[in-house]
Motif scaffolding. Sequence first.
Motif, mmCIF file in Angstrom:
data_model
loop_
_atom_site.group_PDB
_atom_site.id
_atom_site.type_symbol
_atom_site.label_atom_id
_atom_site.label_comp_id
_atom_site.label_asym_id
_atom_site.label_seq_id
_atom_site.Cartn_x
_atom_site.Cartn_y
_atom_site.Cartn_z
ATOM 1 N N THR A 154 -20.054 101.101 13.774
ATOM 2 C CA THR A 154 -18.682 100.627 13.592
ATOM 3 C C THR A 154 -18.323 100.579 12.110
ATOM 4 O OG1 THR A 154 -18.843 99.312 15.627
ATOM 5 C CG2 THR A 154 -17.121 98.712 14.047
ATOM 6 N N LEU A 155 -19.270 100.091 11.309
ATOM 7 C CA LEU A 155 -19.028 100.066 9.861
ATOM 8 C C LEU A 155 -18.876 101.473 9.302
ATOM 9 C CD1 LEU A 155 -18.852 98.412 7.256
ATOM 10 C CD2 LEU A 155 -21.359 98.557 7.088
ATOM 11 N N ALA A 156 -19.705 102.401 9.752
ATOM 12 C CA ALA A 156 -19.588 103.781 9.276
ATOM 13 C C ALA A 156 -18.253 104.398 9.675
ATOM 14 C CB ALA A 156 -20.742 104.597 9.845
ATOM 15 N N ASP A 161 -15.162 105.667 7.158
ATOM 16 C CA ASP A 161 -14.516 106.985 7.242
ATOM 17 C C ASP A 161 -13.013 106.836 7.440
ATOM 18 O OD1 ASP A 161 -14.743 109.948 7.522
ATOM 19 O OD2 ASP A 161 -13.940 109.502 9.527
ATOM 20 N N ALA A 162 -12.606 105.788 8.183
ATOM 21 C CA ALA A 162 -11.175 105.579 8.418
ATOM 22 C C ALA A 162 -10.433 105.162 7.152
ATOM 23 C CB ALA A 162 -10.982 104.519 9.505
ATOM 24 N N ALA A 163 -11.168 104.732 6.144
ATOM 25 C CA ALA A 163 -10.522 104.316 4.897
ATOM 26 C C ALA A 163 -9.880 105.483 4.165
ATOM 27 C CB ALA A 163 -11.531 103.622 3.986
ATOM 28 N N GLY A 164 -10.193 106.713 4.534
ATOM 29 C CA GLY A 164 -9.558 107.856 3.877
ATOM 30 C C GLY A 164 -10.351 109.138 3.972
ATOM 31 N N GLY A 165 -11.619 109.057 4.219
ATOM 32 C CA GLY A 165 -12.426 110.269 4.294
ATOM 33 C C GLY A 165 -12.088 111.147 5.477
ATOM 34 N N TRP A 166 -11.497 110.579 6.527
ATOM 35 C CA TRP A 166 -11.177 111.360 7.723
ATOM 36 C C TRP A 166 -10.188 112.485 7.429
ATOM 37 C CZ3 TRP A 166 -6.132 111.453 9.590
ATOM 38 C CH2 TRP A 166 -5.235 110.531 9.026
ATOM 39 N N ARG A 167 -9.370 112.329 6.368
ATOM 40 C CA ARG A 167 -8.352 113.343 6.063
ATOM 41 C C ARG A 167 -8.971 114.664 5.605
ATOM 42 N NH1 ARG A 167 -5.739 108.565 4.263
ATOM 43 N NH2 ARG A 167 -3.715 108.242 5.312
ATOM 44 N N ASN A 168 -10.222 114.660 5.166
ATOM 45 C CA ASN A 168 -10.860 115.885 4.694
ATOM 46 C C ASN A 168 -11.042 116.909 5.808
ATOM 47 O OD1 ASN A 168 -11.083 114.839 2.074
ATOM 48 N ND2 ASN A 168 -13.036 113.836 2.577
ATOM 49 N N VAL A 169 -11.158 116.459 7.059
ATOM 50 C CA VAL A 169 -11.370 117.385 8.171
ATOM 51 C C VAL A 169 -10.265 117.266 9.207
ATOM 52 C CG1 VAL A 169 -13.876 117.423 7.903
ATOM 53 C CG2 VAL A 169 -12.827 115.672 9.328
ATOM 54 N N ALA A 170 -9.253 116.440 8.949
ATOM 55 C CA ALA A 170 -8.203 116.198 9.948
ATOM 56 C C ALA A 170 -7.317 117.426 10.106
ATOM 57 C CB ALA A 170 -7.375 114.984 9.545
ATOM 58 N N ARG A 171 -6.829 117.651 11.324
ATOM 59 C CA ARG A 171 -5.834 118.687 11.585
ATOM 60 C C ARG A 171 -4.426 118.171 11.234
ATOM 61 N NH1 ARG A 171 -8.099 122.369 15.363
ATOM 62 N NH2 ARG A 171 -10.303 122.501 14.825
ATOM 63 N N LEU A 220 -8.719 104.169 16.784
ATOM 64 C CA LEU A 220 -9.581 105.205 17.334
ATOM 65 C C LEU A 220 -11.028 105.008 16.881
ATOM 66 C CD1 LEU A 220 -7.306 108.366 16.909
ATOM 67 C CD2 LEU A 220 -7.763 107.072 19.003
ATOM 68 N N SER A 221 -11.236 104.624 15.645
ATOM 69 C CA SER A 221 -12.604 104.419 15.138
ATOM 70 C C SER A 221 -13.294 103.304 15.912
ATOM 71 C CB SER A 221 -12.566 104.081 13.641
ATOM 72 O OG SER A 221 -11.981 105.140 12.900
ATOM 73 N N LEU A 222 -12.578 102.213 16.166
ATOM 74 C CA LEU A 222 -13.157 101.123 16.954
ATOM 75 C C LEU A 222 -13.373 101.546 18.401
ATOM 76 C CD1 LEU A 222 -11.078 98.094 15.580
ATOM 77 C CD2 LEU A 222 -13.423 98.727 15.002
ATOM 78 N N GLY A 223 -12.460 102.356 18.928
ATOM 79 C CA GLY A 223 -12.608 102.815 20.311
ATOM 80 C C GLY A 223 -13.809 103.706 20.510
ATOM 81 N N PHE A 224 -14.213 104.443 19.481
ATOM 82 C CA PHE A 224 -15.404 105.297 19.595
ATOM 83 C C PHE A 224 -16.705 104.529 19.358
ATOM 84 C CE2 PHE A 224 -12.428 108.910 18.426
ATOM 85 C CZ PHE A 224 -12.457 109.472 19.689
ATOM 86 N N SER A 225 -16.665 103.466 18.530
ATOM 87 C CA SER A 225 -17.911 102.818 18.116
ATOM 88 C C SER A 225 -18.265 101.577 18.945
ATOM 89 C CB SER A 225 -17.826 102.432 16.634
ATOM 90 O OG SER A 225 -16.704 101.581 16.416
ATOM 91 N N GLN A 240 -14.352 112.170 12.869
ATOM 92 C CA GLN A 240 -15.760 112.481 13.114
ATOM 93 C C GLN A 240 -16.461 111.395 13.940
ATOM 94 O OE1 GLN A 240 -17.974 114.261 9.767
ATOM 95 N NE2 GLN A 240 -16.106 114.000 8.546
ATOM 96 N N ALA A 241 -15.822 110.226 14.052
ATOM 97 C CA ALA A 241 -16.395 109.179 14.891
ATOM 98 C C ALA A 241 -16.501 109.614 16.353
ATOM 99 C CB ALA A 241 -15.556 107.905 14.776
ATOM 100 N N GLN A 242 -15.749 110.647 16.727
ATOM 101 C CA GLN A 242 -15.842 111.145 18.107
ATOM 102 C C GLN A 242 -17.236 111.694 18.411
ATOM 103 O OE1 GLN A 242 -12.754 113.926 19.114
ATOM 104 N NE2 GLN A 242 -13.513 114.252 21.206
ATOM 105 N N LEU A 243 -17.983 112.058 17.376
ATOM 106 C CA LEU A 243 -19.347 112.545 17.582
ATOM 107 C C LEU A 243 -20.261 111.471 18.178
ATOM 108 C CD1 LEU A 243 -19.851 114.607 14.286
ATOM 109 C CD2 LEU A 243 -19.315 115.470 16.566
#
Length: 412
Positions: free
Chosen positions: A44-46, A50-60, A72-77, A109-112
Amino acid sequence: MIPVDQEPTPDPLTRYVQRAANRIRAFDRRHPLVWDLHLTAFWTLAALIDAAGGWRNVARNPDAPVALVITLSLGFSLPLVWRRSHPRAALLATAPFALVNAWTGAALQAQLLQLLLVFHLALRRPLRSLWCTTLLFAAAVVLTVRHPKGSADQDIVPVLMSVVLAAAIGMTVRSRRDYTEALEDRARRLEIERDQQARLAAAAERTRIAREMHDIIGHNLSVITGLADGGRYAATKSPERAAQALDAIATTSRQAFGELRRLLDVLREEDTTSPNPALTPQPTLTDLDQLLDGVRAAGLPVHTTIHGTPAIPPGRQLTVYRVIQEALTNTLKHAGPEATATITLAYAGTGAVTVTITDTGRGGPPPDNGGRGLPGMRERTALYGGTLEAGPRVHPEQGWRVHLHLPEETPQ
């Protein structure tokens, strides 16, 4: 090469790691929720980092709302806390978040983390439970259609390969675990069987020892009793006969003591620092004359008839000897003072022998006193597939009859 008499010793670091892993597994078995909460908190922490801004590097779609990304990050973790107890429910719980993640183009990437749930699903549930993994492909199709990037196979094939790999790893670990449990169960059953075999062997040995001691002590005490009764009767009329009876009692007592000592020497633990005791072989049919002389000296007339030539191995000879000994002992005990005994031995073939012992005593039903005489004779006979009959003689004849038959030896 490692010498035969030496076993490879594990590396100290390996032993340390093994002990640490065993302690962790033991703690996890006692407190599974602790480990689940720690692992869930880590992922959850990871995901939030990533939700703090790193997700935009691979976002569509880098313009997706931040609140939605956090949700979404909480829903996956968070569903990972049930990954071991309810992996299918946890995977189904993440499915709506995966569809929203694909529809909005956030592509977190949390979907992984769903692959971890697929691993536990394959590890703990039957293969038919893997149908819910199709939801991962549905999310991949939605992402490809809504936010295409390159060819469709570049979005769908990696997801397919990842799911298959996670499921394969789970099934492999499950197979290995089942195999290990089967080996441990087999080892436990073999240990139980070994203990049972040891107990059965000990019981059989105790029975054999009791049978031998009964045959040795019972017969000699019966002879001594007969000699003592005859000596007491002769003491008032013929002192010389009384002295002969006393000599016979002393001789029989020494023989009984010698046989008992040899039996106890066999039972005694072998001491490597002392010489082996001088042991004599078990009696055979060549010792039958000595047995009959002792019985006759005790006052029981015995007549013998032999047909054929003895050609039987020592084990069968011991059985015949002990049966005759027990039958004559019973005659001394129960037949009365005027009884006589007759022994007929007939040899035929290799190892085959028929023995009939009769007396002219009082007869009657077999004694029901919990003795070992008749059971011991039957046990010895059963060792060679023979038959034993013991009971009163047919009227009008009086007395007791014991009939033993050992068949020919069968070639191995």
